[in-house]
Design a protein around this motif. Structure first.
Motif, short mmCIF file in Angstrom:
data_model
loop_
_atom_site.label_atom_id
_atom_site.label_comp_id
_atom_site.label_asym_id
_atom_site.label_seq_id
_atom_site.Cartn_x
_atom_site.Cartn_y
_atom_site.Cartn_z
N ARG A 6 0.40 123.70 38.32
CA ARG A 6 0.98 124.15 36.90
C ARG A 6 0.86 123.02 35.82
N VAL A 7 0.11 123.18 34.82
CA VAL A 7 0.23 122.46 33.92
C VAL A 7 0.47 122.88 32.50
N SER A 8 0.95 122.30 31.67
CA SER A 8 1.51 122.67 30.23
C SER A 8 0.82 122.16 29.14
N PRO A 9 -0.12 122.88 28.56
CA PRO A 9 -0.89 122.54 27.09
C PRO A 9 0.24 122.43 26.04
N TYR A 10 -0.13 121.47 25.10
CA TYR A 10 0.76 121.46 23.86
C TYR A 10 -0.40 121.47 22.89
N THR A 11 -0.06 122.34 21.83
CA THR A 11 -0.93 122.65 20.69
C THR A 11 -0.64 121.87 19.53
N ASP A 12 0.77 121.34 19.58
CA ASP A 12 1.30 120.68 18.28
C ASP A 12 2.18 119.41 18.69
N MET A 13 2.61 118.33 17.69
CA MET A 13 3.22 117.51 17.84
C MET A 13 4.16 117.15 16.54
N ARG A 34 -5.08 123.07 15.71
CA ARG A 34 -5.75 123.91 14.99
C ARG A 34 -6.68 123.34 13.76
N GLU A 35 -6.01 122.09 13.55
CA GLU A 35 -6.80 121.43 12.29
C GLU A 35 -7.85 120.62 12.90
N LEU A 36 -7.87 120.39 14.27
CA LEU A 36 -9.03 119.79 15.00
C LEU A 36 -10.17 120.66 15.53
N HIS A 37 -9.74 121.92 15.56
CA HIS A 37 -10.58 123.02 16.26
C HIS A 37 -10.44 122.89 17.56
N GLU A 38 -9.41 122.30 18.29
CA GLU A 38 -9.36 122.16 19.56
C GLU A 38 -8.28 123.09 20.36
N PRO A 39 -8.49 123.48 21.31
CA PRO A 39 -7.39 124.55 21.97
C PRO A 39 -6.07 123.88 22.30
N CYS A 40 -5.88 122.54 22.26
CA CYS A 40 -4.88 121.89 22.47
C CYS A 40 -4.96 120.32 22.28
N LEU A 41 -3.63 119.69 22.03
CA LEU A 41 -3.73 118.36 21.98
C LEU A 41 -3.79 117.36 22.98
N GLY A 42 -3.50 118.01 24.14
CA GLY A 42 -3.32 117.48 25.56
C GLY A 42 -2.19 118.47 26.41
N HIS A 43 -2.05 117.85 27.64
CA HIS A 43 -1.33 118.75 28.65
C HIS A 43 -0.12 117.65 29.19
N ILE A 44 1.02 118.48 29.32
CA ILE A 44 2.01 117.75 30.04
C ILE A 44 1.83 118.28 31.47
N ILE A 84 15.31 119.76 30.99
CA ILE A 84 16.23 120.43 30.42
C ILE A 84 15.82 121.80 29.92
N LYS A 85 16.77 122.76 29.96
CA LYS A 85 16.51 124.09 29.35
C LYS A 85 17.11 124.28 28.00
N THR A 86 16.42 124.91 27.11
CA THR A 86 16.99 124.68 25.58
C THR A 86 16.92 126.20 25.24
N GLU A 87 18.02 126.20 24.22
CA GLU A 87 18.17 127.77 23.84
C GLU A 87 16.95 128.59 23.27
N HIS A 88 16.23 127.54 22.43
CA HIS A 88 15.10 128.32 21.54
C HIS A 88 13.74 127.68 22.37
N PRO A 89 12.85 128.40 22.34
CA PRO A 89 11.56 128.13 23.03
C PRO A 89 10.84 126.82 22.44
N HIS A 90 10.03 125.98 23.15
CA HIS A 90 9.87 124.64 22.43
C HIS A 90 8.43 124.75 21.82
N GLN A 91 7.88 126.03 21.79
CA GLN A 91 6.83 126.12 20.78
C GLN A 91 5.65 125.47 21.01
N ARG A 92 5.36 125.00 22.35
CA ARG A 92 4.12 124.32 22.92
C ARG A 92 4.03 123.23 22.04
#
Length: 422
Positions: A85-92, A108-118, A205-213
């Motif tokens: 299980r790996v979790s890519p994130y696209t924004d910070m 997206r501004e870097l034309h990369e699939p993600c900024l990294g992985h948690i 934690i679990k949050t009410e709204h999604p973390h939006q990667r």
């Protein structure tokens, strides 16, 4: 009296950094020993982690950069990590909770699939242990402790006395046994060390709204709060948190019941993800900065947390350690290919020169950020917020900074460099 065993490299500590080094130099055919104080079966660890993942999340996670991903790909671990299980994130998204400063980074501004992985630390470790099992020249010894370490002898060998009564001779001993490294202490490497005045609360934690990667970070008057996205089969509502704050405030938060803690966390996070609906067991860690004055001696090197620790506010700790492992592997492999004494101090200095300056710069940057956001003077706060907002509008400068942080630019060890596409 038992016979003396011989090894080319002995790595003390079977964490992510030490095992990455072992797998990186294994193709050379050198005889490598990994010594791990904790008992356990490394071959069975991947199955253990699969069962653990079905039950929940490891509170210890790392924000792995693209450079770290490439290192783990090079040693054969990344593909195995994807089966867990790996979790890519696209924004910070970063903002000043005491003002109006805000900055947003986007893949997206870097034309990369993600900024990294948690990634949960146990996932990375399970994949690396699986790789170790593919190399006959790596000898993994668990439940074994280093008791004594000699100075480098005239023949370029160090003697190690182990807790099971055995004696090992090695051309190179590597300390990879964490921030309180006993191996580093045995070698007599001096350290700079000071307290950040922060404790970190780590949990899931679990949050009410999604973390939006998105990796979120709010700077509060007491310290930074990071919320890091995790993958979940039930939707993107699960995150890992690292809440750095004063020791007194941290103790207050730890003593709250779950409902009160969730409410306090949601308020501090300005309800960006709605209510915090659930929290796992909380863990508290004091934060200290450490840096070895030197990383190497004849027949000895320190890497990762054994050589340096920094504030977790930018999530760079393990990434620096993996770069250490890649750089040391490169020095060893190149020297061995040229027929040099790769355990000699003169050769090992090449590793120190390659890494120490970058690690010190990162340490200084983290200390600077911490002091900047702890400053309460109105004029400093105003300048801080204006600076963040200005940088957010300067896309070329902002993207240059984030590409450096991702390990997509700059001088990197070969294992960390992406292959050139034809």
């Amino acid at each position: 009296m038992s016979a003396v065993e011989h090894a080319d490299v002995v790595i003390v500590g079977a964490g992510m950094v030490g095992v990455t080094l072992a797998t990186a130099i294994a193709p050379s055919g050198l005889k490598i020993h990994i010594l791990e104080q904790r008992a356990g079966d490394p071959a069975g660890y991947p199955d253990v982690v699969r069962r653990q993942q079905a039950e929940g999340y490891d509170p210890r996670v790392s924000a792995l950069t693209c450079a770290s991903q490439q290192i783990l790909t090079s040693v054969g671990a990344w593909e195995r990590m994807l089966s867990f299980r790996v979790s890519p994130y696209t924004d910070m998204d970063v903002w000043d909770g005491e003002g109006t400063g805000h900055i947003h980074f986007s893949a997206r501004e870097l034309h990369e699939p993600c900024l990294g992985h948690i990634v949960e630390n146990r996932v990375t470790l399970a994949a690396l242990y699986d790789v170790v099992g593919q190399h006959d020249n790596i000898h993994f010894e668990s439940g074994v402790e280093l008791r004594q370490l000699s100075e480098c002898q005239s023949n370029g060998v160090r003697e190690l006395q182990l807790s099971d009564g055995r004696t090992l001779h090695a051309s190179l001993v590597v300390a990879a046994d964490g921030a309180l490294s006993r191996t580093r202490q045995m070698a007599g490497l001096a350290m700079w060390e000071w307290d950040y005045g922060h404790h970190a609360i780590v949990t899931t934690i679990k949050t009410e709204h999604p973390h939006q990667r998105t990796a979120w970070q709010r700077f509060t008057e007491d310290g930074p709060l990071a919320i890091l996205p995790l993958h979940s089969e039930s939707g993107d509502h699960v995150s890992s948190i690292v809440w750095s704050t004063s020791p007194a405030h941290a103790r207050e938060l730890i003593e709250l019941d779950d409902e009160a803690f969730c409410a306090a966390l949601a308020r501090t996070f300005e309800h960006r993800l709605g209510a915090v609906e659930w929290v796992d067991q909380r863990h508290l860690f004091p934060l200290r900065q450490r840096h070895a004055k030197h990383y190497v001696q004849a027949g000895f090197a320190a890497i990762g947390d054994a050589a340096h620790t920094i504030h977790p506010l930018a999530g760079q700790g393990v990434n620096l350690g993996l770069l250490d492992a890649a750089a040391l592997a490169e020095v060893i492999l190149d020297a061995a290919e040229r027929g040099e004494a790769w355990g000699s101090e003169s050769v090992l200095r090449r590793f120190e020169r390659a890494r120490r300056s970058d690690n010190l710069q990162m340490s200084a940057a983290m200390e600077g950020f911490k002091r900047l956001f702890n400053e309460e003077q109105p004029v400093v706060r105003l300048a801080r917020n204006l600076g963040m907002n200005l940088l957010d509008k300067m896309a070329p400068v902002k993207n240059h900074i984030v590409m450096d942080a991702m390990g997509l630019r700059g001088k990197l060890p070969r294992l960390a460099q992406r292959p050139i596409k034809p």
